[in-house]
Design an enzyme around this catalytic site. Sequence first.
Site, PDB file in Angstrom:
ATOM      1  N   CYS A  76      46.241   8.670  55.763  1.00 25.84           N
ATOM      2  CA  CYS A  76      46.041   7.836  56.613  1.00 25.84           C
ATOM      3  C   CYS A  76      47.147   6.859  57.177  1.00 25.84           C
ATOM      4  O   CYS A  76      47.527   6.161  56.188  1.00 25.84           O
ATOM      5  CB  CYS A  76      44.776   6.867  56.273  1.00 25.84           C
ATOM      6  SG  CYS A  76      44.413   5.286  57.194  1.00 25.84           S
ATOM      7  N   TRP A 109      35.098   9.379  52.027  1.00 25.95           N
ATOM      8  CA  TRP A 109      36.206   9.518  50.919  1.00 25.95           C
ATOM      9  C   TRP A 109      35.592   9.575  49.638  1.00 25.95           C
ATOM     10  O   TRP A 109      34.865   8.946  49.150  1.00 25.95           O
ATOM     11  CB  TRP A 109      37.106   8.318  51.242  1.00 25.95           C
ATOM     12  CG  TRP A 109      37.711   7.871  52.543  1.00 25.95           C
ATOM     13  CD1 TRP A 109      37.419   7.212  53.211  1.00 25.95           C
ATOM     14  CD2 TRP A 109      38.606   8.810  52.978  1.00 25.95           C
ATOM     15  NE1 TRP A 109      38.221   7.083  54.448  1.00 25.95           N
ATOM     16  CE2 TRP A 109      38.923   8.186  54.262  1.00 25.95           C
ATOM     17  CE3 TRP A 109      39.242   9.897  52.550  1.00 25.95           C
ATOM     18  CZ2 TRP A 109      40.113   8.678  55.089  1.00 25.95           C
ATOM     19  CZ3 TRP A 109      40.413  10.401  53.510  1.00 25.95           C
ATOM     20  CH2 TRP A 109      40.546   9.855  54.579  1.00 25.95           C
ATOM     21  N   VAL A 142      33.021   4.063  56.275  1.00 26.53           N
ATOM     22  CA  VAL A 142      33.733   3.727  55.261  1.00 26.53           C
ATOM     23  C   VAL A 142      35.133   3.800  55.223  1.00 26.53           C
ATOM     24  O   VAL A 142      35.611   5.115  55.481  1.00 26.53           O
ATOM     25  CB  VAL A 142      33.093   4.697  54.098  1.00 26.53           C
ATOM     26  CG1 VAL A 142      33.754   4.442  52.771  1.00 26.53           C
ATOM     27  CG2 VAL A 142      31.582   4.474  53.899  1.00 26.53           C
ATOM     28  N   VAL A 144      39.718   3.129  54.990  1.00 34.42           N
ATOM     29  CA  VAL A 144      40.498   2.787  53.900  1.00 34.42           C
ATOM     30  C   VAL A 144      41.586   2.185  54.981  1.00 34.42           C
ATOM     31  O   VAL A 144      41.955   2.594  56.088  1.00 34.42           O
ATOM     32  CB  VAL A 144      41.374   4.167  53.393  1.00 34.42           C
ATOM     33  CG1 VAL A 144      40.192   4.577  52.224  1.00 34.42           C
ATOM     34  CG2 VAL A 144      41.672   5.256  54.149  1.00 34.42           C
ATOM     35  N   TYR A 207      45.758   8.090  69.003  1.00 35.88           N
ATOM     36  CA  TYR A 207      44.375   8.483  68.652  1.00 35.88           C
ATOM     37  C   TYR A 207      43.611   8.290  70.015  1.00 35.88           C
ATOM     38  O   TYR A 207      42.569   9.207  70.186  1.00 35.88           O
ATOM     39  CB  TYR A 207      43.787   7.352  67.723  1.00 35.88           C
ATOM     40  CG  TYR A 207      44.012   7.637  66.372  1.00 35.88           C
ATOM     41  CD1 TYR A 207      43.034   8.536  65.383  1.00 35.88           C
ATOM     42  CD2 TYR A 207      45.237   7.194  65.590  1.00 35.88           C
ATOM     43  CE1 TYR A 207      43.427   8.772  64.225  1.00 35.88           C
ATOM     44  CE2 TYR A 207      45.437   7.554  64.162  1.00 35.88           C
ATOM     45  CZ  TYR A 207      44.647   8.152  63.686  1.00 35.88           C
ATOM     46  OH  TYR A 207      44.696   8.542  62.364  1.00 35.88           O
TER      47      TYR A 207
END
Length: 365
Positions: A76, A109, A142, A144, A207
């Site tokens: 990421c 994750w 969820v 990160v 993106y």
Amino acid sequence: MSGTTDGTGDGTGDGTGETTSEGQDTAAGGGDGNTQYGRKKFSRSPGHFADRVTADGADGWPVAAGRYRLVVSRACPWASRALISRRLLGLEAALSLAVVDPIQDDRSWRFTLDPGGKDPVLGIRFLSEAYDARETGYPGGVSVPAVVDVPTGVLVTNDYQRITLDLVTEWTALHREGAPDLYPEALREEIDEVMEGVFRDVNNGVYRAGFATGQDEYEAAYRDVFRRLDELSRRLADRRYLVGDTITEADIRLFTTLVRFDAVYHGHFKCNRNKLTEDPVLWAYTRDLFQTPGFGDTVDFDHIKRHYYLVHTGINPTGVLPAGPDLSGWLAPHHREQLGGRPFGDGTPPGPPPAVEEVPPAGRP
């Protein structure tokens, strides 16, 4: 990154905290998680959990060595910012690190890289358990990077934009001797301006192009990406770093997209006007940073490729993992030192990463 999504709504790809064109928040956070895409225009929202860990503990979370755990995916780009900042500032002993599997399942994750499939410090199998401990039934993605309170197992923040700035400005008492100032006060206005353009058109732009659901939407994002990259190439032609003569937060944020460009964004996200290696200035600039301690030693190309190509099934339905690109060029001389500049300012380079945090050979050039 938040939002496992593939662009078809089956929940098997990448979101990174996006908001639909109608303004409905579909995933709060900076990275991949549990969000599904429909036929809505891609844009990104800030982290849903925006508490801050500060020196004065104003939000109830005071800086303290050993109290918090940073959860990242090496795939990421948003989490990679925190990885690099933590290394450069020497916070490894103060802020422990958890690295998740680059491949997600329907609970997002996973800690399947750890023995028994469980994080050895938090004792959980899925990052979502820390989210549930903070807000039962939280419906968003969820994501990160995430900072988790070790004593309680509760998520503190997933505010990917703020986490790294706070590591620089709030964790100073725990910085290593010789830590660089990545956000110098005298340059903050210029750094913020540069970062805003990089975020909109490059970090987020790839993106927007990759998950576009219409030709016009894709081409608009594509134009934004390369217009901004051309501007950055001109800016960096006669200066080593984006702002001032040292590495700053702006360089960290641009690097995390550029280092992934040829491996995933050029082909997978259709940002294919040219490769990074075909822009002499940006290619040399990115190699310069990659070869700087704290940058390249956090990059895992294996995790990057496996996440993007195997999780984004709407974009890559065959699940074929590309064999390339050739990574040997990352270690070639860049000659950017001829432009001057002092990478760490009045500080010093970080030491080698802890042995348990070294990137495996499969992920390195």
